[in-house]
Design a protein around this motif. Structure first.
Motif, short mmCIF file in Angstrom:
data_model
loop_
_atom_site.label_atom_id
_atom_site.label_comp_id
_atom_site.label_asym_id
_atom_site.label_seq_id
_atom_site.Cartn_x
_atom_site.Cartn_y
_atom_site.Cartn_z
N TRP A 42 1.34 -1.14 -0.27
CA TRP A 42 -0.03 0.30 -0.16
C TRP A 42 0.81 1.22 -0.03
O TRP A 42 0.73 2.13 -0.57
N LEU A 43 2.08 1.86 0.98
CA LEU A 43 2.85 2.05 1.17
C LEU A 43 3.58 2.50 0.22
O LEU A 43 3.47 3.95 -0.75
N ASN A 44 4.23 1.43 -0.50
CA ASN A 44 5.41 1.71 -2.48
C ASN A 44 3.95 2.19 -3.97
O ASN A 44 3.88 2.79 -4.27
N ALA A 45 2.50 1.55 -3.93
CA ALA A 45 1.84 1.73 -4.25
C ALA A 45 1.46 3.28 -4.35
O ALA A 45 1.19 3.57 -5.33
N HIS A 46 1.31 3.81 -2.94
CA HIS A 46 1.13 5.29 -3.29
C HIS A 46 1.98 6.25 -3.42
O HIS A 46 2.40 7.28 -3.46
N GLY A 47 3.12 5.73 -3.65
CA GLY A 47 4.76 5.98 -3.06
C GLY A 47 5.04 7.62 -2.12
O GLY A 47 5.10 8.12 -2.34
N PHE A 48 5.20 6.67 -0.84
CA PHE A 48 4.76 7.85 0.22
C PHE A 48 6.50 8.63 0.18
O PHE A 48 6.88 7.48 0.32
N ASP A 49 6.17 9.07 0.36
CA ASP A 49 7.48 9.95 1.06
C ASP A 49 7.06 11.05 2.17
O ASP A 49 6.25 11.35 1.93
#
Ligand code: BES
Ligand code: MN
Ligand code: ZN
Length: 464
Positions: A42-49
């Motif tokens: 989920w984090l990766n899919a949203h590209g959380f920075d």
């Protein structure tokens, strides 16, 4: 209307609240290592920075909200607690805790409430439904007291002159006074003309009658703290009329009054052991056949004659008569706040308010509290050498300096001529307005300097 009491949950309701977790750039990989495969995906899919203020909501296995990650930026930069507070307008309804976020919890909680402010007198706004559990060690009543005051200040400034003339400003003072058993006296009409000639001269062209509002609260023997606020409910510039762009925001020219009322609300709300007095010259700088004119010479309450170089420099005139009255009882601390000059904004921009005082110890204390409270202030000098800029050939002083130099300083020097007896005196040249949304500071009327001032006053006169 935002109900701030409902937004800041008591400590006891922490159970079951959704945790907000701060993540710095360095800590991100350790955190993702701890997450399950779904949350990591989920984090990766949203590209959380992890840039400061970024956030992401993480789902639990059943699709409910598991927790919220809040970016804390990289390296050792001091995280801005207002960015944590500003989360509230981005989060789904529910209860949250920020106990695990490494920021100043008091300011983050305050920021939460300040972000949730909406001016809804003329239009409905969707209210924030993300509630914050009072963080560990934070005094809920203190945060609410401060937020309530800032809301009052913003509401007063945001209300246009059509509903916030001198009469309505008086009503606002009376309603604040009623809540705290304070006394209010008002001078208007012939009494005003006789005793406060410059307040009368500036305000007489308006159908909203000029007046001096005088509120007192607290024990007569307690140390005297007196607040004076510029209450120009609208500033057309007078006969030296402003161009339309310069007039557009001039409903905020009672921002000084709104701010001192906010500060008064904090002081009374906290029950500080002082004798508080609030003086507000409430006028509209309007244009009519009986308006005061360029070249007129006014005699001030103090007896100094003032040549009018510009009718748009009206704030200092009404303040001068009010300051002269304040000065008479030799207050321990005299504070004035005013949206006094465009020059202050040119010098420091809208977010930082210039402060003028001859009291070095006071200036140092204010600088310290300004930093702690994130309430930006900056001291400018009462430069003696510029006093001559206010010289007049025909009166004791002109109301403006000649060549357009150092406008905020010459305005402060003008006011200082009317204060001789107060033990300590400080003048704030505020802007009173946030031009575009910032964390915890929505566009519109703004409190400036009063949180730092309150912290200072509370330190000098602590509640018993
Ligand atoms: N209310 C204005 C100052 C002001 C203008 C504050 C814009 C914030 C934003 C004040 O009454 C005023 O008009 N001051 C004049 C003084 C000048 C005529 C010496 C100004 O600053 O232009
Ligand atoms: Mn003006
Ligand atoms: Zn003005």
């Amino acid at each position: 209307m935002t109900d701030i009491n409902a937004l800041l949950l008591p400590r006891g309701s922490a159970k079951g609240a959704c945790p907000v977790e701060g993540v710095s750039e360095d800590a991100l990989s350790a955190l993702t290592g701890r997450l399950g495969t779904r949350q990591r995906a989920w984090l990766n899919a949203h590209g959380f920075d992890t840039a400061a203020g970024n956030h992401i909501v993480l789902p639990g296995p059943d699709g409910s909200i598991d927790r919220v990650l809040l970016g804390m930026g990289s390296g050792d930069a001091q995280p801005d607690p207002f960015k944590a507070g500003a989360l509230c307008s981005a989060l789904p309804p529910g209860a949250y805790t920020i106990d695990e976020v490494d920021v100043d919890h008091h300011l983050a909680a305050l920021g939460w409430l300040l972000e949730a402010y909406r001016f809804s007198r003329y239009k409905e706004h969707k209210s924030v439904e993300a509630k914050l559990v009072t963080p560990e060690g934070v005094e809920r009543e203190h945060v609410l007291n401060v937020a309530r005051a800032v809301y009052l200040t913003r509401d007063l400034i945001n209300t246009p002159a059509s509903d916030m003339g001198p009469g309505e400003l008086e009503d606002a003072v009376r309603s604040l006074a009623r809540g705290h058993h304070a006394r209010v006296e008002v001078t208007s009409g012939a009494d005003l003309e006789e005793n406060f000639p410059m307040i009368h001269a500036v305000g007489r062209a308006s159908s909203g009658e000029p007046r001096l509002i005088d509120m007192t609260w607290g024990a007569g023997k307690a140390p005297k703290v007196t607040l004076v606020g510029k209450g120009v409910c609208f500033d057309t510039g007078g006969l030296d009329i402003k161009p339309s762009a310069g007039m557009l925001l001039m409903k905020k020219d009672m921002g000084g009054a709104a701010n001192v009322l906010g500060l008064a609300s904090m002081i009374m709300g906290a029950g500080l052991p002082v004798r508080l007095r609030v003086l507000i010259p409430a006028v509209e700088n309007a244009i009519s056949g009986n308006a005061f004119r360029p070249g007129d010479i006014l005699t001030s309450r103090k007896g100094l004659s003032v040549e009018i170089g510009n009718t748009d420099a009206e704030g200092r005139l009404v303040l001068a008569d009010a300051l002269d009255l304040a000065d008479e009882e030799e207050p321990d601390l005299l504070i004035d706040m005013a949206t006094l000059t465009g020059a202050a904004r040119v010098a420091l921009g809208p977010d930082i308010a210039p402060v003028f005082t001859a009291d070095d110890a006071l200036a140092q204390s204010l600088a310290r509290h300004s930093a702690c409270e994130r309430d930006p202030l900056w001291r400018l000098p009462l430069w003696d050498g510029y006093k001559t800029m206010l010289d007049s050939k025909v009166a004791d002083t002109n109301n403006v300096g000649g060549a357009g130099f150092a406008g905020s300083i010459t305005a402060a020097l003008f006011l200082n001529r009317f204060v001789t007896r107060a033990r300590s005196y400080v003048h704030f040249d505020i802007y009173g307005w946030t031009p575009s949304d910032k964390p915890a500071r929505p566009r519109g009327g703004e409190a400036q300097g009063i949180r730092a001032l309150f912290a200072h006053i509370r330190e000098v006169f602590p509640p018993s």
